[in-house]
Design a protein around this motif. Structure first.
Motif, PDB file in Angstrom:
ATOM      1  N   GLN A   1       0.781  -0.932  -0.168  1.00 33.21           N
ATOM      2  CA  GLN A   1       0.008  -0.306  -0.143  1.00 33.21           C
ATOM      3  C   GLN A   1       1.060   0.794   0.108  1.00 33.21           C
ATOM      4  O   GLN A   1       2.162   1.174   1.122  1.00 33.21           O
ATOM      5  CB  GLN A   1      -0.768   0.060   1.713  1.00 33.21           C
ATOM      6  N   HIS A   2       0.046   2.199  -1.212  1.00 34.11           N
ATOM      7  CA  HIS A   2       1.268   4.012  -1.398  1.00 34.11           C
ATOM      8  C   HIS A   2       0.019   4.631  -0.630  1.00 34.11           C
ATOM      9  O   HIS A   2      -0.761   4.859  -1.745  1.00 34.11           O
ATOM     10  CB  HIS A   2       2.208   3.141  -2.771  1.00 34.11           C
ATOM     11  N   ILE A   3       1.176   5.425  -0.211  1.00 35.16           N
ATOM     12  CA  ILE A   3      -0.216   6.855  -0.318  1.00 35.16           C
ATOM     13  C   ILE A   3       1.128   7.715  -0.713  1.00 35.16           C
ATOM     14  O   ILE A   3       1.752   8.122  -0.023  1.00 35.16           O
ATOM     15  CB  ILE A   3      -0.709   6.510   1.083  1.00 35.16           C
ATOM     16  N   ALA A   4       0.510   8.780  -1.501  1.00 34.14           N
ATOM     17  CA  ALA A   4       0.988  10.247  -1.824  1.00 34.14           C
ATOM     18  C   ALA A   4       0.213  11.281  -1.165  1.00 34.14           C
ATOM     19  O   ALA A   4      -0.904  11.341  -1.535  1.00 34.14           O
ATOM     20  CB  ALA A   4       1.839  10.186  -2.817  1.00 34.14           C
ATOM     21  N   LEU A   5       0.300  12.039  -0.648  1.00 34.41           N
ATOM     22  CA  LEU A   5       0.227  13.535   0.463  1.00 34.41           C
ATOM     23  C   LEU A   5       0.234  14.481  -1.282  1.00 34.41           C
ATOM     24  O   LEU A   5       1.220  14.799  -0.964  1.00 34.41           O
ATOM     25  CB  LEU A   5      -0.185  13.942   1.731  1.00 34.41           C
ATOM     26  N   HIS A   6      -1.041  15.130  -1.749  1.00 35.72           N
ATOM     27  CA  HIS A   6      -1.004  16.037  -2.322  1.00 35.72           C
ATOM     28  C   HIS A   6      -1.264  17.858  -1.099  1.00 35.72           C
ATOM     29  O   HIS A   6      -0.822  18.796  -1.055  1.00 35.72           O
ATOM     30  CB  HIS A   6      -1.937  16.683  -3.679  1.00 35.72           C
ATOM     31  N   ARG A   7      -1.975  17.482  -0.319  1.00 35.79           N
ATOM     32  CA  ARG A   7      -2.185  18.438   1.006  1.00 35.79           C
ATOM     33  C   ARG A   7      -2.746  17.555   1.790  1.00 35.79           C
ATOM     34  O   ARG A   7      -3.195  16.232   1.937  1.00 35.79           O
ATOM     35  CB  ARG A   7      -3.027  19.401   0.421  1.00 35.79           C
ATOM     36  N   PRO A   8      -3.009  18.695   2.769  1.00 30.74           N
ATOM     37  CA  PRO A   8      -3.293  17.663   4.212  1.00 30.74           C
ATOM     38  C   PRO A   8      -5.049  16.816   4.308  1.00 30.74           C
ATOM     39  O   PRO A   8      -5.429  17.929   3.328  1.00 30.74           O
ATOM     40  CB  PRO A   8      -3.364  18.350   5.326  1.00 30.74           C
ATOM     41  N   ILE A   9      -5.343  15.838   5.084  1.00 30.49           N
ATOM     42  CA  ILE A   9      -6.864  15.441   4.566  1.00 30.49           C
ATOM     43  C   ILE A   9      -7.495  16.611   5.480  1.00 30.49           C
ATOM     44  O   ILE A   9      -7.043  16.544   6.649  1.00 30.49           O
ATOM     45  CB  ILE A   9      -7.101  14.272   4.944  1.00 30.49           C
ATOM     46  N   PRO A  10      -8.995  16.728   5.010  1.00 32.16           N
ATOM     47  CA  PRO A  10      -9.732  17.927   5.470  1.00 32.16           C
ATOM     48  C   PRO A  10     -10.451  16.909   6.535  1.00 32.16           C
ATOM     49  O   PRO A  10     -10.892  16.300   6.581  1.00 32.16           O
ATOM     50  CB  PRO A  10     -10.435  18.325   4.600  1.00 32.16           C
ATOM     51  N   VAL A  11     -11.112  17.000   7.839  1.00 31.73           N
ATOM     52  CA  VAL A  11     -11.607  16.717   8.867  1.00 31.73           C
ATOM     53  C   VAL A  11     -13.461  16.388   8.368  1.00 31.73           C
ATOM     54  O   VAL A  11     -13.529  15.262   8.156  1.00 31.73           O
ATOM     55  CB  VAL A  11     -11.422  17.506   9.939  1.00 31.73           C
ATOM     56  N   ARG A  12     -13.616  17.076   7.398  1.00 26.64           N
ATOM     57  CA  ARG A  12     -15.098  16.766   7.026  1.00 26.64           C
ATOM     58  C   ARG A  12     -14.734  16.958   5.161  1.00 26.64           C
ATOM     59  O   ARG A  12     -14.091  17.374   4.686  1.00 26.64           O
ATOM     60  CB  ARG A  12     -16.378  17.666   6.608  1.00 26.64           C
ATOM     61  N   GLY A  13     -14.512  16.122   4.218  1.00 28.60           N
ATOM     62  CA  GLY A  13     -14.511  15.917   2.798  1.00 28.60           C
ATOM     63  C   GLY A  13     -15.843  14.843   1.943  1.00 28.60           C
ATOM     64  O   GLY A  13     -16.258  14.166   2.846  1.00 28.60           O
ATOM     65  N   LYS A  14     -15.491  15.808   1.066  1.00 29.38           N
ATOM     66  CA  LYS A  14     -16.174  14.693   0.165  1.00 29.38           C
ATOM     67  C   LYS A  14     -15.132  15.016  -1.588  1.00 29.38           C
ATOM     68  O   LYS A  14     -15.394  16.449  -2.103  1.00 29.38           O
ATOM     69  CB  LYS A  14     -17.545  16.071  -0.687  1.00 29.38           C
TER      70      LYS A  14
ATOM     71  N   ALA B   1      -2.770   6.689  -4.540  1.00 27.57           N
ATOM     72  CA  ALA B   1      -3.275   5.520  -3.584  1.00 27.57           C
ATOM     73  C   ALA B   1      -3.062   4.805  -4.858  1.00 27.57           C
ATOM     74  O   ALA B   1      -3.214   4.899  -5.613  1.00 27.57           O
ATOM     75  CB  ALA B   1      -4.514   5.548  -2.609  1.00 27.57           C
ATOM     76  N   GLU B   2      -1.811   3.775  -4.422  1.00 24.94           N
ATOM     77  CA  GLU B   2      -1.954   3.059  -5.236  1.00 24.94           C
ATOM     78  C   GLU B   2      -1.679   1.508  -3.792  1.00 24.94           C
ATOM     79  O   GLU B   2      -1.430   0.951  -2.587  1.00 24.94           O
ATOM     80  CB  GLU B   2      -0.571   3.033  -5.672  1.00 24.94           C
ATOM     81  N   ALA B   3      -2.572   0.547  -4.422  1.00 24.94           N
ATOM     82  CA  ALA B   3      -2.420  -0.657  -3.826  1.00 24.94           C
ATOM     83  C   ALA B   3      -2.421  -1.919  -4.802  1.00 24.94           C
ATOM     84  O   ALA B   3      -3.127  -1.866  -5.663  1.00 24.94           O
ATOM     85  CB  ALA B   3      -4.001  -1.165  -3.461  1.00 24.94           C
ATOM     86  N   SER B   4      -1.376  -2.999  -4.068  1.00 23.32           N
ATOM     87  CA  SER B   4      -0.681  -3.934  -4.845  1.00 23.32           C
ATOM     88  C   SER B   4      -1.509  -5.174  -4.354  1.00 23.32           C
ATOM     89  O   SER B   4      -1.543  -5.239  -3.318  1.00 23.32           O
ATOM     90  CB  SER B   4       0.944  -3.907  -4.685  1.00 23.32           C
ATOM     91  N   ALA B   5      -1.972  -5.857  -5.542  1.00 27.13           N
ATOM     92  CA  ALA B   5      -3.019  -6.911  -5.048  1.00 27.13           C
ATOM     93  C   ALA B   5      -2.436  -8.014  -5.192  1.00 27.13           C
ATOM     94  O   ALA B   5      -2.049  -8.727  -6.674  1.00 27.13           O
ATOM     95  CB  ALA B   5      -4.385  -6.961  -5.434  1.00 27.13           C
TER      96      ALA B   5
ATOM     97  N   TYR C   1       4.265   7.815   2.066  1.00 25.20           N
ATOM     98  CA  TYR C   1       3.841   5.842   3.034  1.00 25.20           C
ATOM     99  C   TYR C   1       3.447   4.847   2.259  1.00 25.20           C
ATOM    100  O   TYR C   1       2.995   4.938   1.355  1.00 25.20           O
ATOM    101  CB  TYR C   1       2.654   6.491   4.463  1.00 25.20           C
ATOM    102  N   ARG C   2       4.787   4.221   2.532  1.00 22.95           N
ATOM    103  CA  ARG C   2       4.862   3.218   1.627  1.00 22.95           C
ATOM    104  C   ARG C   2       5.173   1.926   2.563  1.00 22.95           C
ATOM    105  O   ARG C   2       6.229   2.053   3.404  1.00 22.95           O
ATOM    106  CB  ARG C   2       5.719   3.230   0.100  1.00 22.95           C
ATOM    107  N   ALA C   3       4.204   0.917   2.232  1.00 24.88           N
ATOM    108  CA  ALA C   3       4.991  -0.899   3.200  1.00 24.88           C
ATOM    109  C   ALA C   3       4.198  -1.739   2.359  1.00 24.88           C
ATOM    110  O   ALA C   3       3.283  -1.999   1.337  1.00 24.88           O
ATOM    111  CB  ALA C   3       3.631  -0.674   4.226  1.00 24.88           C
ATOM    112  N   ARG C   4       4.818  -2.994   2.973  1.00 28.33           N
ATOM    113  CA  ARG C   4       4.646  -4.191   2.504  1.00 28.33           C
ATOM    114  C   ARG C   4       3.953  -4.561   3.374  1.00 28.33           C
ATOM    115  O   ARG C   4       4.569  -5.536   4.448  1.00 28.33           O
ATOM    116  CB  ARG C   4       6.193  -4.596   1.698  1.00 28.33           C
TER     117      ARG C   4
END
Length: 284
Positions: free
Chosen positions: A89-102, A137-141, A236-239
Motif C-alpha cells: 500500500q502506498h499513499i502520496a499526500l498532495h495536501r492535508p486531508i480535511p476533517v470533513r470532505g467530499k 494511492a496505490e494498492a498492489s494485489a 507512506y509505503r509499506a509491504r
C-alpha cells in the motif's frame, strides 16, 4: 486466462464519490489504537473533534467501502478471491486531508506484473475535491497462480534494514477486540471477526486487518518523530509481510534520515515475526 493484462490496463477508470466527516475520522483513529491514554493531550488530537487532525492513512478508508475503488471487479480480471492477498500500500499526500470532505476518486489498473508463480495487480486511485488533488494511492494485489504470462516483474522495492541500531524502537499494544473496532470503518471481511472462517482459512483465530497495522505504524512514526503533527507526512509505503493477531504488541523500529524514515514492524509476542517490511515514510 483469468487475467488479461492488456484488457485490465485498458479498462475504463472507475469513479466513486467519497464523503466523510469527523465521526468517520474519530472511529478510524480509535480503530488503529488511538485514545489508549484517553485524557493525554497527545491523543486528543486524534480523538476529540475540537482538536482533530487526520492521520494520512485514513485515506485507505475514506468513504467507507467506496475507498477500495471497486476492488478487482475489472474487465480482464477474473480470479478466485481466495488467491488474492493485499501485498503493498502506498499513499502520496498532495495536501492535508480535511476533517470533513467530499471528493471524487478515480481508479484504474495501472499495471499487471509477472512475478512467476503470481501476478501482481496495481490499482492506482487519484482523489480530488473541489479545491484540487488530495492524495494518490496505490494498492498492489498479489494473485497466486496467475503469473508466468511473460510480463515485466516490475521494480524490486525490497529494502534491507540499516546495519546500525534503530534511532527509535516503540512498542504498541493492541486490544483483543481491535479488529472488531477497525472493521466498522468499512472492511467487513469475516477473516477478521469470525473464528470459524479464520480456521477454515488456516489461521488459529481472526487476524488483524493489514491496513489496521498500516495505520497503527504510521501513527507511531508521527507521534515519535513528527511531534504528533500528521500534516508533515508526504508519503507512506509499506509491504504486508506477515499476520498480526489482535491483542499482540507491535514492535516498531525506525531509522530516520533527512526527511524520511525506514520502518520495520514486527509482532513482539511471536519472536519479532515481520508484519510490515520495506516501509518508508517521507515528511517535511
Amino acid at each position: 486466462m483469468p487475467i488479461d493484462p492488456a484488457a485490465a490496463v485498458a479498462a475504463p477508470a472507475r469513479r466513486a464519490t467519497l464523503e466523510w466527516d469527523h465521526r468517520d475520522v474519530l472511529l478510524y483513529h480509535l480503530g488503529i489504537g488511538a485514545g489508549g491514554a484517553a485524557t493525554d493531550d497527545a491523543e486528543l488530537r486524534y480523538t476529540l473533534e475540537s482538536r482533530l487532525q487526520v492521520l494520512p492513512a485514513f485515506a485507505t478508508v475514506a468513504g467507507g467501502g467506496q475507498a477500495a475503488g471497486g476492488g478487482l471487479a475489472v474487465p480482464g480480471i477474473d480470479v478466485d478471491p481466495a488467491t488474492v492477498l493485499h501485498a503493498e500500500q502506498h499513499i502520496a499526500l498532495h495536501r492535508p486531508i480535511p476533517v470533513r470532505g467530499k471528493a471524487v476518486q478515480t481508479t484504474r489498473v495501472a499495471e499487471v506484473l509477472d512475478r512467476g508463480r503470481a501476478a501482481v495487480i496495481v490499482l492506482r486511485s487519484e482523489v480530488a475535491d473541489e479545491d484540487g488533488p488530495l492524495w494518490t494511492a496505490e494498492a498492489s494485489a498479489h494473485v497466486r497462480g496467475e503469473g508466468g504470462f511473460g510480463g515485466s516483474p516490475g521494480p524490486d522495492r525490497r529494502r534491507a534494514v540499516p546495519s546500525r541500531e534503530p534511532d527509535h524502537t516503540v512498542d504498541r499494544a493492541t486490544r483483543p477486540d481491535q479488529a472488531l473496532l477497525y472493521r466498522l470503518s468499512g472492511d467487513f471481511n469475516p477473516l477478521h471477526a469470525d473464528p470459524r472462517f479464520a480456521r477454515a482459512a488456516g489461521f488459529e483465530r481472526p487476524i488483524l486487518h493489514g491496513l489496521c497495522s498500516y495505520g497503527l505504524v504510521l501513527k507511531a512514526v508521527v507521534d515519535t518523530l513528527l511531534a504528533g503533527d500528521a500534516t508533515r507526512v508526504r508519503s507512506y509505503r509499506a509491504r504486508f509481510a506477515g499476520i498480526f493477531l489482535p491483542g499482540e504488541t507491535m514492535r516498531i523500529r525506525m531509522w530516520a534520515d533527512h526527511g524520511r524514515v525506514q520502518v520495520l514492524a514486527t509482532a513482539a509476542d511471536r519472536d519479532d515475526a515481520a508484519v510490515l517490511a520495506d516501509t518508508v515514510v517521507t515528511f517535511d
